[in-house]
Design an enzyme around this catalytic site. Sequence first.
Site, PDB file in Angstrom:
ATOM      1  N   LYS B  77     -10.377 -11.956  24.847  1.00 59.03           N
ATOM      2  CA  LYS B  77     -10.591 -12.601  26.141  1.00 59.03           C
ATOM      3  C   LYS B  77     -11.782 -13.530  25.958  1.00 59.03           C
ATOM      4  O   LYS B  77     -12.755 -13.172  25.284  1.00 59.03           O
ATOM      5  CB  LYS B  77     -10.881 -11.535  27.209  1.00 59.03           C
ATOM      6  CG  LYS B  77     -11.042 -12.101  28.619  1.00 59.03           C
ATOM      7  CD  LYS B  77     -11.292 -10.981  29.648  1.00 59.03           C
ATOM      8  CE  LYS B  77     -11.346 -11.524  31.073  1.00 59.03           C
ATOM      9  NZ  LYS B  77     -11.551 -10.434  32.080  1.00 59.03           N
ATOM     10  N   SER B 152      -8.363 -10.418  36.073  1.00 57.60           N
ATOM     11  CA  SER B 152      -8.817 -11.654  35.491  1.00 57.60           C
ATOM     12  C   SER B 152      -8.400 -11.859  34.041  1.00 57.60           C
ATOM     13  O   SER B 152      -8.383 -12.981  33.550  1.00 57.60           O
ATOM     14  CB  SER B 152     -10.349 -11.707  35.568  1.00 57.60           C
ATOM     15  OG  SER B 152     -10.926 -10.737  34.714  1.00 57.60           O
ATOM     16  N   SER B 176      -9.264  -5.783  36.391  1.00 61.23           N
ATOM     17  CA  SER B 176      -8.904  -6.939  35.558  1.00 61.23           C
ATOM     18  C   SER B 176      -8.200  -6.646  34.246  1.00 61.23           C
ATOM     19  O   SER B 176      -7.746  -7.570  33.568  1.00 61.23           O
ATOM     20  CB  SER B 176     -10.148  -7.780  35.278  1.00 61.23           C
ATOM     21  OG  SER B 176     -10.544  -8.444  36.458  1.00 61.23           O
TER      22      SER B 176
END
Lengths: 96, 485, 482
Positions: B77, B152, B176
């Site tokens: 990420k 997210s 997330s």
Amino acid sequence: MSLTRQDVEKIAHLARLAITEQEMPVYVDSLSSIVAFVDQLSKADTGLVAPMAHPLAGQTQRLRPDEVTETDRHEKYQANAAAVQAGLYLVPRVIE
Amino acid sequence: MWHNRSIGELADSLGRGEISSVELVRHFLARIEALNPALNAVITLTAGPALAEAAVADRRRAAGESGPLLGIPLLHKDIFCTDGVRTSCGSRMLDNFVAPYDATVVANLRSAGAVMLGKANMDEFAMGSSNETSFYGPVRNPWDKDKVPGGSSGGSAAAVAARLAPFATGTDTGGSIRQPAALTGITGIKPTYGRVSRYGMIAFASSLDQAGVFACSAADAAIVLGAIAGFDPKDSTSVDLPVPDYRAALQAPLRGLRIGLLKEFADGLEARNAALIAAAVAVFRALGALTVEVSLPSLPLSVPTYYVVAPAECSSNLSRFDGVRFGHRCDSPRDLMDLYKRSRGEGFGAEVKRRIMTGTYVLSAGYFDAYYLKAQKVRQLITAEFRAAFERVDVLLGPTTPTPAFPIGAKIDDPVTMYLNDIYTIGANLAGLPALSAPCGFVDGLPMGMQLIGPHFAEARLLNAAHQFQLATDWHQKAAPGYAE
Amino acid sequence: MKDWEVVIGLEIHAQLATRSKIFSGAPTAYGAPPNSQACLVDLAYPGVLPVLNAEAVRMAVKFGLAIGARIGRRSIFARKNYFYPDLPKGYQISQYEDPIVGPGALEIFLDDGTSKRIGVTRAHLEEDAGKSLHEGLANATGIDLNRAGTPLLEIVSEPDMRSAKEAVAYMKKMHTLVRYLEICDGNMQEGSFRCDANVSVRPRGQQKFGTRAEIKNLNSFRFVEKAIQYEVARQIELIDGGGKVVQETRLYDSDKDETRSMRSKEEANDYRYFPDPDLLPIEVEDAFVDAVRATLPELPDQKAARFAADFQLSAYDAGVLSASRELGAYFESVAALAGAAHAKLAANWIMGELSSALNRDGLEITASRVSPQALAGLLARIVDDTISGKIAKEVFEAMWSEGTDADAIIAAKGLRQITDVAAIGAVIDAVIAANPKQTADYRAGKDKLFGFFVGQVMKATEGKANPAQLNDLLKEKLGGGA
Ligand SMILES: [Mg+2]
Ligand SMILES: [Zn+2]
């Protein structure tokens, strides 16, 4: 409760955020709805409950030995800066 | 096909020399080049370094080294700092930011020999539940490109779901990892707060953020979690406890496992979603687990609590982005105030600005007690209720999300509705509990997830339960059409 | 014309003398090239986290014990949020509720010999900010973050001081204490020890405090005194002129000797304090406190009391000689060699000749060109009448410049006193013979001429005649008169 434009302008200034004329009404609106949403907390009976600042109760701060472990890497670190002169980070003149 | 193999199988093949890490990396790089344009899951590709690291991994294996992740590709990420590689956090603010150091999670996977293919798209500064707030544009859900992948960590989830990498890292502040894992049909785990170091993970809400894993199965997630978990002297909130052998724990039978069913999760749950959870419960019962009804009366307040605490912490954490030492700096500032306001006003997107302002408001003079302090008290209540529940049950089971993936653009203009996507996931963050989402069926042809929540440091138990469930079901093996072949 | 009472409280910032910073492993040395000692944590890079320096905690606890304060067994770090270029994170990690050092006190001694107890409200740990530089930059300000993250102990006093003099006495006492404890180098030029003064005035007798102004960053005792004096006069003039004092932050301009408003710091100081989620509560256990207590040195007041008692020194002398550990040690070794009976003589010489020589050459006591042994050697010669006190000053100057010992100089310059009665008698006879008129007048009763004869003899002996012997012999030989 809902926020006024003045409230949002004050918050935006505290947070150092430039908000455009077009954005302003959108924020007044959405921030008001968020504040109204979180206002339901006031109904919770928290009596003498202590506020919680950290998820792992009982954990305490670990201390680091007083040792120098860092060396001068300012050139590498300043590669990300937009304005540098003679090793100094530059900002518009601050008068005092 | 290599992209349908588990991490365990890939490691075995690498060990037996059926394929080299370089070949494996080429295979996944090719998939990313072919399939990512339609998904926008990967925003930075590091092909060169990846092939070089793969070659190193191959030499290490040739030298007799082994290890479950040696030579296995992954995506990070873009919230994790990667030395020498652009780390954007999905924001214009950091579009030009090259991290000068590795996050501990990145360093741990590096030393395990895992090979980074690139960086995954995400909601800006991890603030979002749909991956629509990214400066790099929305990520599309492999199951339906008009739908969001969740957020997210939407890029990481979509990439693993599309088999663009065997696994990916993510972070979970209010859901997330679990919410996008559920909406893309994969397995995702958010460990106990403090189990994985936060050093080098760009902070959103420091008391809630926790790094975790996306993989195609609990077994794969166990391997990766074992590599990233552990004490880190660079993070004062990281916990100095030994890391159990998550992989070994997978095999334990579930006979006698006490599963708690949350009343608050059942209330108002959409019928088809409820049916999937009931079916999952039946599977666990068949495996010998017992179920107990439990209630956490304060849990319905978790979303408003979160939307005070998280913005408060974020408003302070994001003050360092001032246009001086790194990040976006506005053109020709008139004075210092102008430098701050325009650099931040231009560098941050709408949702980030909204949360910074919400947080500034709840911390400001006259509102602190009514909002921030009150929320931290309610958080204490919720945590105490979880603690009490775990005296009666071993894990809690419920839905991960209220609905399957929703259309891109459907909720982006209505923050409060968007925030309610995390209604089932936020509780675990507030209490710092480990939680996992695993596929448990479909609604309208879109994957849905079940959530398992455990007491502090019960990751092994969650992975064990999910693994046994996955031995008895095949939901986790279903890949989005066009991505399995 | 009303009678005004001045009310002063001080906030002292003492940089703790740790090797590394409070939350990072970067060095704290002063004067390094810009940003060469600012690491990722000090620069507030995305993703980095603070880890607390154990030594900073130990030093804070040591200070707390030295002022008899309650030690916070569970203290919390909080974020003080505001934007400023020298504050990289946009917040300062400080302590708000639950500081590490609770209420304590410090006793100060005033010129009139009285003493006064000044309350210390609290002392807390926090991080220093960086520095803004303007020189040689075209309409820009340069930021050097080397100082950012240096550990600070902020010591907050009660509003117990009633004059600039008291404020200076308190600040000096605090300065002495932190150096005794070896927790701060006390270097005020380098900003290691600086203070903010909260000043207000009220009509004498009034209970309620007047509105206060805070004067920031005073880094010398003189500036503290002058800034407070100016500010007090300003406030009284303002009020007498029908105006009102506004609560604000002011800056002392030492060139103009005036304070002026710092508008920059005025607007929007809503600091939004909240507990720092990156740091956990600091737990201080009894065992730790006991271990730190065991390292406490003899404190200034204890040393002064001991000097006064053991060496029969006045409270003032004892206070001066215990002003620093080094001076106290110098005095004690001289006194040991000279013998307790002559400690007062040693004290006079150290506070007199020695300190003026040190001041003249700008030297610290540790760099004295006359060692305790050498000074004791000189005192011994005074005590055994080898030289008079007057000659001794001359010997001391020679010792200071040549670095040799007293005996060598006395011998080389032939400064030994004449104590031979015959020799002195001969000189007296010669003087009497050379001054018949004065002799006659004296014998006729002009007693005050006695001094004239003493002077003549001293002149002839270059001051080496033993004064006592000279007196007796002169009386005897002049006879008559007296
Ligand atoms: Mg210093
Ligand atoms: Zn301070």
